[in-house]
Design a protein around this motif. Structure first.
Motif, mmCIF file in Angstrom:
data_model
loop_
_atom_site.group_PDB
_atom_site.id
_atom_site.type_symbol
_atom_site.label_atom_id
_atom_site.label_comp_id
_atom_site.label_asym_id
_atom_site.label_seq_id
_atom_site.Cartn_x
_atom_site.Cartn_y
_atom_site.Cartn_z
ATOM 1 N N ALA A 89 -1.829 6.092 -2.714
ATOM 2 C CA ALA A 89 -3.005 5.260 -2.464
ATOM 3 C C ALA A 89 -3.839 5.829 -1.321
ATOM 4 O O ALA A 89 -5.067 5.945 -1.416
ATOM 5 N N THR B 228 -2.392 -0.437 -5.408
ATOM 6 C CA THR B 228 -1.982 0.035 -4.084
ATOM 7 C C THR B 228 -3.169 0.572 -3.290
ATOM 8 O O THR B 228 -3.190 0.481 -2.061
ATOM 9 N N THR B 229 -4.163 1.116 -3.982
ATOM 10 C CA THR B 229 -5.361 1.576 -3.282
ATOM 11 C C THR B 229 -6.117 0.418 -2.674
ATOM 12 O O THR B 229 -6.660 0.525 -1.564
ATOM 13 N N GLU C 27 2.737 3.116 -7.540
ATOM 14 C CA GLU C 27 1.984 2.270 -8.478
ATOM 15 C C GLU C 27 2.810 1.915 -9.707
ATOM 16 O O GLU C 27 2.780 0.776 -10.192
ATOM 17 N N SER D 266 0.821 -1.215 0.000
ATOM 18 C CA SER D 266 0.000 0.000 0.000
ATOM 19 C C SER D 266 0.851 1.258 0.000
ATOM 20 O O SER D 266 0.372 2.327 -0.392
#
Length: 288
Positions: A48, A253-254, A29, A25
């Motif tokens: 994120a 990552t979100t 990205e 996280s």
């Protein structure tokens, strides 16, 4: 020494997946898309979390709703289950067989989604209220049967008889004598209930239209749906535009950031319940 090492390795293997999710996280990205998953990423990023927190006050409101529903729902659920299970665990209760059958029957047959929705919205008028997130999960037949067995096997009859000899009524016996030695069972069903309320999103999907009453899990699902919608509809654009959208949107990552935000607070509940596990095992013991 070897035993401690084995226990340490086992503990680390349990914690490592969650630590790995936290690292992902916090990974950029683009770096994630280029190098894949790594415990030591080349570039760190908070994009994120920034994307998730773009919801502003909505995220804090959803956290507040989830905390309130979890705390109130867990207390209510444990109280109802404990009282119900204690009643049907006593041999002198005349209708224990009937109420035990009612609890067991609901585990085999359910009324279905439509009757439940009609009762909640048309009969109880729970639409767009926090009680719509609390009451449908307040009674668990499985927890009732677990606590009934716990009361029968772990609460000696001598304790109840001693209380009645001293003139105590049923409620005084239950609250002052039975509950103190039932903390392990209560902590168990309380933990299950808290996890159920914290992770619940389905009842909000059915009964909640007001965004101010949206719980955390439902909000995170909406964010995930928005991400998928943007990515899927970017396929109609040109290759350059699609690549630009993909680079600017921290999709993977979100997802991991949402897992962290949804999981981290409830993790702190485990030490709280663990304390009652230990306490319940050490007080009020009776040797027969």
């Amino acid at each position: 020494m070897l035993a401690h090492l084995a226990i340490g390795l086992f503990s680390f293997s349990c914690v490592y997946p969650f630590l790995f999710v936290i690292v992902i996280s916090l990974t950029d990205e683009t770096t994630l898309a280029k190098n894949g998953y790594s415990i030591f990423p080349e570039k760190w990023s908070l994009d994120a979390y920034a994307y998730v927190f773009k919801t502003g006050d909505q995220l804090l409101r959803s956290y507040g709703v989830t905390f309130f529903v979890t705390v109130v729902g867990t207390i209510l659920s444990v109280a109802i289950v404990a009282l119900y299970a204690y009643a049907i665990s006593r041999n002198y209760f005349r209708f224990r067989g009937f109420f035990s059958f009612i609890a067991f029957f609901t585990m085999l047959f359910g009324g279905g989604l439509v009757p439940s929705y009609i009762v909640a919205t048309q009969v109880l008028h729970l639409k767009d209220t926090l009680w719509a997130l609390i009451l449908p999960m307040s009674v668990s037949a499985f927890s009732v049967l677990i606590m009934r067995t716990f009361f029968r096997t772990m609460v000696p009859d001598a304790i109840i008889e001693s209380g009645k000899i001293d003139g105590a009524g049923e409620f005084r016996v239950f609250f002052h004598l039975v509950l103190p030695i039932s903390l392990p069972g209560l902590a168990t069903i309380g933990l299950f209930s808290a996890l159920g309320y914290w992770n619940d999103w389905f009842h909000a999907l059915l009964y909640i239209d007001n965004p101010n009453l949206l719980p955390l899990q439902s909000l995170l699902m909406k964010i995930e749906t928005n991400i998928q919608f943007i990515l899927q509809n970017s396929t109609v654009a040109s290759t350059t535009e699609r690549a630009s959208i993909a680079r600017s949107l921290p999709a993977e990552t979100t997802r991991m950031a949402m897992v962290v935000l949804a999981t981290l607070p409830i993790v702190f509940a485990y030490p709280f319940f663990q304390r009652y596990f230990v306490q319940g095992l050490t007080i009020g013991a009776v040797k027969e």
